[in-house]
Motif scaffolding. Sequence first.
Motif, short mmCIF file in Angstrom:
data_model
loop_
_atom_site.label_atom_id
_atom_site.label_comp_id
_atom_site.label_asym_id
_atom_site.label_seq_id
_atom_site.Cartn_x
_atom_site.Cartn_y
_atom_site.Cartn_z
N LEU A 15 -0.74 7.25 3.81
CA LEU A 15 0.12 5.90 3.79
C LEU A 15 1.51 6.25 3.72
CD1 LEU A 15 -2.30 4.13 1.27
CD2 LEU A 15 -1.54 3.18 3.53
N VAL A 16 1.80 7.46 3.38
CA VAL A 16 3.23 7.92 3.35
C VAL A 16 3.78 8.00 4.85
CG1 VAL A 16 4.94 9.46 2.54
CG2 VAL A 16 3.28 8.63 0.97
N GLY A 25 4.24 5.86 -5.33
CA GLY A 25 4.06 5.81 -6.87
C GLY A 25 3.06 6.65 -7.51
N ILE A 26 1.80 6.81 -6.98
CA ILE A 26 1.22 7.58 -7.36
C ILE A 26 1.27 8.98 -7.19
CG2 ILE A 26 -1.51 8.31 -7.13
CD1 ILE A 26 -2.01 5.23 -6.62
N LEU A 27 1.80 9.20 -6.01
CA LEU A 27 1.97 10.58 -5.30
C LEU A 27 3.08 11.33 -6.40
CD1 LEU A 27 1.82 10.41 -1.67
CD2 LEU A 27 0.52 12.05 -3.05
N LYS A 28 4.10 10.45 -6.88
CA LYS A 28 5.35 10.91 -7.66
C LYS A 28 4.87 10.95 -9.08
CE LYS A 28 10.14 10.12 -7.87
NZ LYS A 28 11.44 9.49 -7.20
N LYS A 77 0.78 -1.22 0.08
CA LYS A 77 0.09 0.07 -0.14
C LYS A 77 0.78 1.28 0.04
CE LYS A 77 -4.29 -1.59 2.47
NZ LYS A 77 -5.39 -1.20 1.71
N ILE A 78 1.85 1.14 0.95
CA ILE A 78 2.67 2.30 1.12
C ILE A 78 3.48 2.55 -0.32
CG2 ILE A 78 4.91 3.39 2.18
CD1 ILE A 78 3.51 1.93 4.72
N GLY A 79 4.01 1.61 -0.85
CA GLY A 79 4.93 1.57 -2.18
C GLY A 79 4.10 2.23 -3.19
N ARG A 80 2.71 1.91 -3.51
CA ARG A 80 1.83 2.32 -4.50
C ARG A 80 1.54 3.61 -4.11
NH1 ARG A 80 -1.65 -1.93 -6.84
NH2 ARG A 80 -0.85 -3.77 -6.58
N THR A 90 12.95 10.95 -0.64
CA THR A 90 13.86 9.68 -0.48
C THR A 90 12.99 8.64 -0.74
OG1 THR A 90 15.21 10.81 1.34
CG2 THR A 90 15.63 8.54 0.93
N PRO A 91 13.40 7.63 -1.85
CA PRO A 91 12.16 6.34 -1.98
C PRO A 91 12.26 5.69 -0.60
CG PRO A 91 14.14 6.69 -3.63
CD PRO A 91 14.39 7.78 -2.74
N PRO A 92 11.13 4.98 -0.69
CA PRO A 92 11.05 4.18 0.47
C PRO A 92 12.21 2.98 0.60
CG PRO A 92 9.36 3.59 -1.28
CD PRO A 92 10.08 4.70 -1.43
N ASN A 93 12.75 2.60 1.73
CA ASN A 93 13.67 1.61 2.02
C ASN A 93 12.99 0.55 2.78
OD1 ASN A 93 15.69 -0.15 2.84
ND2 ASN A 93 16.99 1.28 3.81
#
Lengths: 364, 171
Positions: A294-295, A275-278, A269-272, A354-357
Amino acid sequence: MPAPIEKLLSAPAELTDNRASKCPVVLMTRIRLARNLANHRFPGRADDSERAEIFARCRDSLATTPGLKRSFSVTMDELDEQQRQLLVERHLVSRELADSKAGAGAIINRDQSISVMVNEEDHLRIQVLRTGFQLKKAWNTIDALDSALESSLNYAFSSKLGYLTACPTNLGTGMRASAMMHLPALVIVGHMEKVVRAVNQLGMVVRGLFGEGSDASGSIFQISNQTTLGETELVIVKRLQSVLKSIVEHELNARDRLLENSPGKLPDKIGRAFGILKHGHLISSSEAMNLLSLVRLGVDLGYFPEEQRLAVDRLFIEAQPGHILHRSGRPELESEERDQLRAEKLRSEFANFTPPNYDSVGLN
Amino acid sequence: MASPLKCDLCDNQATVHLTQIVSQKVHKVDLCEACAQAKGVTDPGGFSLADLLLKASLNPEPSAASGLRCEQCGFVPEEFKKTGRFGCPACYEALTGMIDPMLENMHKGTAHVGKVPEHAMERKQLEDRLTTLETDLKGAIDAERYEDAAKFRDEISQVREEAGMAKATSI
């Protein structure tokens, strides 16, 4: 646009720029006191000239009150609808005040942590906002402010019923203490209904982000005391504090359980959302709230650096319709144009994120 | 036969009945189908219930409210039914008979135990003292006790001075 409101909008504010007290789950704390002047009709019943007199008197007293020097004073009739909407989205004035007639206004301090509404439902609605979980601090601030104000304003007070308010539901202390809680995991596992019921039993109320009747997009809930008479302010604040603490615990437990039982669910959910926000090009305001929510959860779980929580909290406000319209510099926008401009703003903000880790260890 | 219950929000017949226990007190609300829908009561996740119940407690008992009127602002109980708000601070004293029963279900208690505004209390004490002295003065004059009357008059001007000082600091 008149200068004062522009100055106010560009000044660093408690909710959007105070990094220090940001924390998981609790977005902000707020306390408000309802106060009225003796020997005046309540705003709903006073005529325009009496309302104007009340406004002038309150404004003069507020201007000399410690903590409110150099504050902004605005009346609703000097602002256009767009500007009033901005103040509502920043939690500085209520929708009711924004829609009010003559003599309605607000005195707002520099960092927008204090806002005093004049001629809303009561003559005075004193409000202190703090980012994060700071009920006690907010109480100390508002208590001192109220005492200072009382030396120059003659409050309507009865030794039996306490502070007299237009609506009897606010009698006694006239205090509503609340916290904005971010509860995505409780929403995902479907426990919110249970929480609402338990909280009600303890004499507390759950509402959406913008108060009575608003929805809970972004999984943000406002939890506050319901009753105001028959208990001291500190007893109410302490009980609310313990209720909030236990809700925080439930939320953190729900997150742990989700990660344990379906390890892919939250990261997915967080990764998606990221992606949409970006990369999205049309994002409605309620979708933005849900994605940002979610972020923020991702920050709490340690997927994103801690500093990015501040940006998310700022975007919760700046992605609202009034802020998008204001940023466009246009008098009005079609809803599709607005969704496009919102997505553009979010893309530019998230370009630097910073992208998710997913390997980093969460706070839980 | 008992007449059917009316909806708390409009005058239609109530078919949805809710009971909730909040802080050990039973709260009841009766609604018609349309109002129940509109207020989201039928939505299981809806959390507007608490607000609704609170509003329901604002319905005054018709018998307790009849014939009351606030002399200060002319407010009558019928207006309260429409808006849920009073007219001025003095309404609370004028309409006590209607307010007291309402408070029982609304709050944790019926008496204020929280913060007390120091200045407002001082001002009120001075006003009360003044009222007593004026009654005493009138009584003394009526009874032709002129020595006492002179004493009361002096005291009144002294209290007025104090009150005046209190006023001077309040703008």
